[in-house]
Design a protein around this motif. Structure first.
Motif, PDB file in Angstrom:
ATOM      1  N   ILE A 133       3.637   2.101 -11.094  1.00 27.20           N
ATOM      2  CA  ILE A 133       4.840   2.664 -11.734  1.00 27.20           C
ATOM      3  C   ILE A 133       4.809   2.406 -13.243  1.00 27.20           C
ATOM      4  O   ILE A 133       5.544   3.057 -13.997  1.00 27.20           O
ATOM      5  CB  ILE A 133       6.144   2.105 -11.131  1.00 27.20           C
ATOM      6  N   LEU A 134       3.957   1.467 -13.696  1.00 32.21           N
ATOM      7  CA  LEU A 134       3.791   1.229 -15.124  1.00 32.21           C
ATOM      8  C   LEU A 134       2.673   2.076 -15.709  1.00 32.21           C
ATOM      9  O   LEU A 134       2.384   1.988 -16.900  1.00 32.21           O
ATOM     10  CB  LEU A 134       3.496  -0.258 -15.383  1.00 32.21           C
ATOM     11  N   ASN A 135       2.038   2.900 -14.863  1.00 29.98           N
ATOM     12  CA  ASN A 135       1.023   3.841 -15.315  1.00 29.98           C
ATOM     13  C   ASN A 135       1.710   5.153 -15.699  1.00 29.98           C
ATOM     14  O   ASN A 135       2.928   5.196 -15.838  1.00 29.98           O
ATOM     15  CB  ASN A 135      -0.026   4.037 -14.209  1.00 29.98           C
ATOM     16  N   SER A 155      -8.887   2.451  -6.297  1.00 29.14           N
ATOM     17  CA  SER A 155     -10.037   2.014  -5.502  1.00 29.14           C
ATOM     18  C   SER A 155      -9.787   0.638  -4.887  1.00 29.14           C
ATOM     19  O   SER A 155     -10.061   0.413  -3.703  1.00 29.14           O
ATOM     20  CB  SER A 155     -11.297   1.962  -6.377  1.00 29.14           C
ATOM     21  N   ILE A 156      -9.262  -0.288  -5.687  1.00 30.29           N
ATOM     22  CA  ILE A 156      -8.973  -1.643  -5.198  1.00 30.29           C
ATOM     23  C   ILE A 156      -7.874  -1.605  -4.143  1.00 30.29           C
ATOM     24  O   ILE A 156      -7.945  -2.325  -3.127  1.00 30.29           O
ATOM     25  CB  ILE A 156      -8.566  -2.561  -6.364  1.00 30.29           C
ATOM     26  N   LEU A 157      -6.868  -0.771  -4.341  1.00 30.07           N
ATOM     27  CA  LEU A 157      -5.780  -0.636  -3.368  1.00 30.07           C
ATOM     28  C   LEU A 157      -6.324  -0.204  -2.010  1.00 30.07           C
ATOM     29  O   LEU A 157      -5.973  -0.776  -0.967  1.00 30.07           O
ATOM     30  CB  LEU A 157      -4.744   0.380  -3.868  1.00 30.07           C
ATOM     31  N   THR A 177       0.826  -1.213   0.000  1.00 29.57           N
ATOM     32  CA  THR A 177       0.000   0.000   0.000  1.00 29.57           C
ATOM     33  C   THR A 177       0.855   1.255   0.000  1.00 29.57           C
ATOM     34  O   THR A 177       0.645   2.175  -0.806  1.00 29.57           O
ATOM     35  CB  THR A 177      -0.932   0.010   1.233  1.00 29.57           C
ATOM     36  N   ILE A 178       1.852   1.309   0.886  1.00 31.09           N
ATOM     37  CA  ILE A 178       2.629   2.546   1.054  1.00 31.09           C
ATOM     38  C   ILE A 178       3.677   2.719  -0.041  1.00 31.09           C
ATOM     39  O   ILE A 178       4.065   3.857  -0.344  1.00 31.09           O
ATOM     40  CB  ILE A 178       3.283   2.568   2.454  1.00 31.09           C
ATOM     41  N   VAL A 179       4.115   1.644  -0.675  1.00 31.19           N
ATOM     42  CA  VAL A 179       4.986   1.806  -1.847  1.00 31.19           C
ATOM     43  C   VAL A 179       4.283   2.668  -2.891  1.00 31.19           C
ATOM     44  O   VAL A 179       4.906   3.512  -3.547  1.00 31.19           O
ATOM     45  CB  VAL A 179       5.353   0.430  -2.449  1.00 31.19           C
ATOM     46  N   ASN A 180       2.983   2.467  -3.006  1.00 29.52           N
ATOM     47  CA  ASN A 180       2.223   3.159  -4.053  1.00 29.52           C
ATOM     48  C   ASN A 180       1.499   4.412  -3.571  1.00 29.52           C
ATOM     49  O   ASN A 180       1.388   5.382  -4.318  1.00 29.52           O
ATOM     50  CB  ASN A 180       1.206   2.184  -4.646  1.00 29.52           C
ATOM     51  N   PHE A 181       0.989   4.380  -2.352  1.00 30.99           N
ATOM     52  CA  PHE A 181       0.225   5.521  -1.850  1.00 30.99           C
ATOM     53  C   PHE A 181       0.889   6.086  -0.593  1.00 30.99           C
ATOM     54  O   PHE A 181       1.164   5.328   0.357  1.00 30.99           O
ATOM     55  CB  PHE A 181      -1.206   5.088  -1.511  1.00 30.99           C
ATOM     56  N   ILE A 198      -0.232  -8.153  -8.319  1.00 27.96           N
ATOM     57  CA  ILE A 198      -0.984  -7.322  -9.262  1.00 27.96           C
ATOM     58  C   ILE A 198      -0.763  -5.832  -9.011  1.00 27.96           C
ATOM     59  O   ILE A 198      -0.415  -5.070  -9.930  1.00 27.96           O
ATOM     60  CB  ILE A 198      -2.490  -7.655  -9.180  1.00 27.96           C
ATOM     61  N   LEU A 199      -0.960  -5.393  -7.765  1.00 25.21           N
ATOM     62  CA  LEU A 199      -0.912  -3.960  -7.472  1.00 25.21           C
ATOM     63  C   LEU A 199       0.508  -3.447  -7.240  1.00 25.21           C
ATOM     64  O   LEU A 199       0.756  -2.249  -7.367  1.00 25.21           O
ATOM     65  CB  LEU A 199      -1.774  -3.648  -6.246  1.00 25.21           C
ATOM     66  N   GLY A 200       1.432  -4.340  -6.881  1.00 27.57           N
ATOM     67  CA  GLY A 200       2.802  -3.911  -6.621  1.00 27.57           C
ATOM     68  C   GLY A 200       3.414  -3.117  -7.761  1.00 27.57           C
ATOM     69  O   GLY A 200       3.845  -1.968  -7.591  1.00 27.57           O
TER      70      GLY A 200
END
Length: 485
Positions: A400-402, A426-428, A330-334, A394-396
């Motif tokens: 970064i590919l977006n 939303s899923i995250l 979660t925190i890697v991304n948000f 999936i979310l990891g």
């Protein structure tokens, strides 16, 4: 398991009709309780004159182990006017409000206080571009350390409410200093302002960690609906600050005004939590639960006045690992990566893109993720790792590919799609909250009744470890997309 003679003696004063009535009440309230369903088996065995050691639930026990049959005689007091639920909701809200205020005030810090010019040094540019990563690190290192200290200095079976009061006083003082800094022109002292801000973040989140750790330890001795209420409160803080951010942009785009509004709101909520702290300790249901824990005699192997931390950890290590990995992803991304993904096609003003589709979107679904546990808790603790692993794979790498850092990246943005990004955020948020609720509900079922308070605090430490790990990995995402693969 008690012998037939002992069980018969323990219920000698209870008629069979009373046993049946109380059993039905327990079964009907199972959704909102954490009592041991093994009672169903014991009572069934008594009525059939057949004592057995087989459990009535193979996978998840919704109540702590070793809950005595005699407790059927003790009817817990009702939570009149839902006072305890409301107060714990406020307490949960106050635990994460300071953290949410700092990350939602990203524009204030990066675009106003740390704004770079052509004369800015490389250090000032680095601090400005990596501000969110530094916020995460400076928040979570003290959170982990002080949470661990808070657990290991605990000499009783429960957390100390007094530590929550002290922690809230520290938070109020430090947020007041932050408001004072907002009113001062620091354009000539960018590095000094950055350092002072990081120091404030260290101590504020250290105090929040002690507050949160103690709160979850206290709630672990209460029925599970109170734990989910606290988590609901923590998730509500993000929604509150996101809405405040959007309103402040609409009313006044001035970053300084927004910051004053943010931090003043945080102080107000923490003061309310401080006032209600002493109230909930006097409510009959809370007093009943604490007296049950205090009056329960130690087992022969637990004569030491201190909790046996290692033995407790060995029973809940899988929950600790899962919550660590969940929050790491979660925190890697948000918010570090997600907040720097830019829109491509959706027609909306850029000033609203991040507040609405990043922060508000995540926080709303993070709040919604707390709701399903009122009806179902799936999967069980033995299979939870499968869900966590799928989520990680999936979310990891997705964000970064977006369209993350489109002006700086060299790596191709294979998944650059606005609608896919919004759905993934939303899923995250939803899975983060749902899994977190499951972990705190499962923990009491894996422990003896007098260990659940310390067990809740240990799980909370691994939550902070996950946030710290995610913050550290987030430092790599920026240079990662600048490398040509």
């Amino acid at each position: 398991m008690k012998t037939r003679l002992e069980l018969s003696s323990s219920i000698s004063t209870i008629s069979m009709s009373e046993i049946e009535e109380q059993t039905n009440n327990k079964i009907s309230s199972r959704r909102n309780s954490i009592f041991n369903p093994d009672y169903c088996k014991e009572l069934y065995a008594i009525s059939n004159n057949n004592i057995t050691d087989e459990p009535c639930v193979d996978d998840v026990q919704l109540f702590p182990k070793n809950h005595s049959l005699a407790s059927l005689n003790e009817k817990p007091p009702k939570d009149k006017w839902k006072a305890l639920l409301i107060i714990l909701l406020i307490q949960g809200l106050a635990t994460t409000l300071p953290w949410n205020m700092f990350i939602n005030a990203q524009s204030y810090f990066q675009d106003y206080k740390l704004m770079t010019t052509s004369n800015s040094t490389d250090m000032e540019r680095h601090y400005q571009s990596s501000f969110m990563s530094y916020v995460t690190i400076c928040s979570m290192i003290p959170s982990v350390l002080l949470s661990a200290i808070n657990v290991f200095i605990t000499k009783s079976k429960m957390a100390s409410p007094m530590r929550m009061i002290v922690a809230k006083l520290v938070i109020i003082i430090l947020l007041s200093v932050t408001i004072a800094l907002a009113a001062i022109n620091t354009s000539e002292y960018v590095v000094t302002f950055f350092i002072v801000t990081m120091v404030i973040i260290v101590f504020t989140n250290g105090a929040s960690a002690i507050y949160s750790n103690s709160l979850f330890g206290i709630c672990s001795i209460l029925p599970s609906r109170f734990i989910t209420t606290v988590i609901y409160g923590t998730n509500s803080a993000g929604v509150l600050t996101s809405i405040s951010s959007i309103i402040s942009i609409a009313i006044s785009p001035n970053a300084k005004t927004s910051a004053l509004f943010y931090f003043s709101s945080a102080i107000f909520i923490v003061i309310i939590a401080l006032i209600t702290n002493t109230i909930f300790q006097r409510l009959p249901l809370y007093v009943h639960c604490t007296n049950n824990i205090k009056s329960k005699p130690d087992k022969p192997e637990k004569q030491s006045p201190r909790p046996q931390f290692w033995k407790i950890f060995k029973k809940i290590w899988s929950v600790c690992f899962n919550i660590w990995l969940t929050f790491t992803i979660t925190i890697v991304n948000f918010p570090n990566v997600v907040s720097q993904v830019k829109r491509k096609t959706i027609p909306i003003d850029d000033s609203y893109w991040t507040p609405v589709f990043c922060f508000l979107n995540f926080n709303v679904f993070n709040l919604m993720g707390s709701l399903p546990v009122h009806w179902t808790v799936w999967p069980g603790p033995k299979r939870m790792w499968i869900v966590v692993l799928i989520r990680t794979l999936i979310l990891g790498p997705f964000f970064i590919l977006n369209n993350y850092l489109p002006d700086e990246r060299v790596m191709p943005a294979y998944l650059a799609n606005d609608y896919g990004f919004i759905f993934a955020v939303s899923i995250l948020g939803f899975t983060n909250a749902y899994l977190m609720n499951c972990y705190f509900i499962y923990t009491p079922s894996l422990l003896d009744e007098d260990d659940v308070g310390v067990g809740g605090m240990i799980v909370n430490i691994f939550l902070f470890l996950g946030i710290l790990s995610g913050g550290l990995i987030a430092f790599v995402t920026h240079p990662l997309v600048k490398y040509s693969w």
